[in-house]
Enzyme design. Structure first.
Site, PDB file in Angstrom:
ATOM      1  N   ASP A 125       0.874  -1.163   0.000  1.00  0.00           N
ATOM      2  CA  ASP A 125       0.000   0.000   0.000  1.00  0.00           C
ATOM      3  C   ASP A 125       0.920   1.224   0.000  1.00  0.00           C
ATOM      4  O   ASP A 125       2.074   1.138   0.448  1.00  0.00           O
ATOM      5  CB  ASP A 125      -0.854  -0.047   1.274  1.00  0.00           C
ATOM      6  N   ASP A 127      -0.046   5.067   0.825  1.00  0.00           N
ATOM      7  CA  ASP A 127      -0.201   6.017   1.926  1.00  0.00           C
ATOM      8  C   ASP A 127      -0.414   5.277   3.247  1.00  0.00           C
ATOM      9  O   ASP A 127      -1.353   4.504   3.388  1.00  0.00           O
ATOM     10  CB  ASP A 127      -1.383   6.939   1.644  1.00  0.00           C
ATOM     11  N   ARG A 184     -11.384   8.749  -3.091  1.00  0.00           N
ATOM     12  CA  ARG A 184     -11.749  10.160  -2.890  1.00  0.00           C
ATOM     13  C   ARG A 184     -13.283  10.334  -2.873  1.00  0.00           C
ATOM     14  O   ARG A 184     -13.829  10.999  -2.003  1.00  0.00           O
ATOM     15  CB  ARG A 184     -11.159  10.968  -4.051  1.00  0.00           C
TER      16      ARG A 184
HETATM   17  P1  B16 Z   1      -6.660  10.246  -3.987  1.00  0.00           P
HETATM   18  P2  B16 Z   1      -3.685   4.263  -0.096  1.00  0.00           P
HETATM   19  C1  B16 Z   1      -5.525   6.197  -0.189  1.00  0.00           C
HETATM   20  O1  B16 Z   1      -4.221   5.780  -0.416  1.00  0.00           O
HETATM   21  C2  B16 Z   1      -5.571   7.062   1.065  1.00  0.00           C
HETATM   22  O2  B16 Z   1      -5.286   6.277   2.221  1.00  0.00           O
HETATM   23  C3  B16 Z   1      -6.972   7.605   1.217  1.00  0.00           C
HETATM   24  O3  B16 Z   1      -7.044   8.440   2.365  1.00  0.00           O
HETATM   25  C4  B16 Z   1      -7.353   8.392  -0.050  1.00  0.00           C
HETATM   26  O4  B16 Z   1      -8.691   8.887   0.043  1.00  0.00           O
HETATM   27  C5  B16 Z   1      -7.231   7.463  -1.261  1.00  0.00           C
HETATM   28  O5  B16 Z   1      -5.900   6.979  -1.321  1.00  0.00           O
HETATM   29  C6  B16 Z   1      -7.559   8.174  -2.568  1.00  0.00           C
HETATM   30  O6  B16 Z   1      -6.600   9.173  -2.785  1.00  0.00           O
HETATM   31  O7  B16 Z   1      -7.663  11.289  -3.615  1.00  0.00           O
HETATM   32  O8  B16 Z   1      -5.237  10.749  -4.026  1.00  0.00           O
HETATM   33  O9  B16 Z   1      -7.036   9.503  -5.245  1.00  0.00           O
HETATM   34  O10 B16 Z   1      -3.668   4.155   1.388  1.00  0.00           O
HETATM   35  O11 B16 Z   1      -4.589   3.265  -0.784  1.00  0.00           O
HETATM   36  O12 B16 Z   1      -2.316   4.325  -0.718  1.00  0.00           O
HETATM   37 MG    MG Z   2      -2.944   3.123   3.247  1.00  0.00          MG
END
Ligand code: B16
Ligand code: MG
Length: 210
Positions: free
Chosen positions: A8, A10, A48
């Site tokens: 993963d 984030d 998102r």
């Molecule tokens: P984006 P991961 C996720 O990343 C985040 O944990 C989550 O908080 C976020 O809403 C999601 O990505 C979408 O992100 O707005 O940048 O498309 O933990 O799956 O790496």
């Molecule tokens: Mg994550």
């Protein structure tokens, strides 16, 4: 036998959750919706659009699809502005050592992230070069806890789910790993909750289970 590890992004390779929090918080304040760091925890690993739905649960108003799209875009612009401050020094502790050890052992490496900003984040962290495959929010129609992003990453590694280990920090991500038939190691919040097959105290402990 583990032949591939899918990380993963984030919460595992880096931590931009504070940026997500600040960007959502400024939108929530503008819409007069209560939002705090605890509520932000529910958004880990979630797309998102789904994150926005969760935030709007506490709104007294109902919004149409066009307005929701504008809200999501506004949040993303702020998040990307904050990402401008990201540098290779923001790679999470222990990551480079773990990637080096796994690569040396012949393990194939992938990223499996819900984020559509994955290419930008990997570039800013200077991490892309370490991975054999990337699957992210741009490749999928269902975000975690659906296993789609991990199944796509495994396919790009040319491995079966049973041959891969998923590494996650989020409840939704640990559930996605299980649903896809992967073994799952957890760090952070998911490890504290005892989720996954291997809750880790620190990322470097990964080397001893692969
Ligand atoms: P984006 P991961 C996720 O990343 C985040 O944990 C989550 O908080 C976020 O809403 C999601 O990505 C979408 O992100 O707005 O940048 O498309 O933990 O799956 O790496
Ligand atoms: Mg994550």
């Amino acid at each position: 036998m583990i032949k591939g590890v899918i990380f993963d992004l984030d919460g595992v390779l880096c931590s931009t959750d504070e940026y997500h929090y600040l960007a959502w918080k400024s939108l929530a304040d503008e819409l007069d919706i209560p939002f705090d760091r605890e509520a932000n925890n529910r958004l880990r690993g979630v797309s998102r659009e789904k994150s926005l739905e969760i935030i709007l649960e506490r709104s007294t108003k109902t919004y149409g699809e066009k307005e929701k799209k504008e809200f999501a875009d506004r949040k993303n612009r702020r998040y990307r502005e904050l990402l401008e401050g990201l540098t290779p020094r923001d790679v999470a502790e222990g990551v480079l050592g773990v990637l080096f050890c796994l690569k040396k052992a012949g393990i194939r490496l992938a990223v499996g992230s819900s984020s559509k900003n994955t290419p930008l984040i990997l570039e800013r962290l200077d991490l892309a070069q370490h991975f054999d495959a990337v699957a992210d929010g741009n490749d999928i129609t269902h975000s975690k806890p659906d296993p789609e992003v991990f199944l796509k990453a495994a396919e790009r590694l040319e491995l079966r789910p049973s041959e891969c280990l998923v590494v996650e920090d989020a409840e939704s991500g640990a559930a996605a790993g299980k649903a896809g038939g992967f073994r799952t190691a957890t760090v952070g919040e998911a490890a504290r909750l005892g989720l996954g097959d291997f809750p880790l105290r620190r990322l470097s402990d990964l080397v001893s289970i692969v």
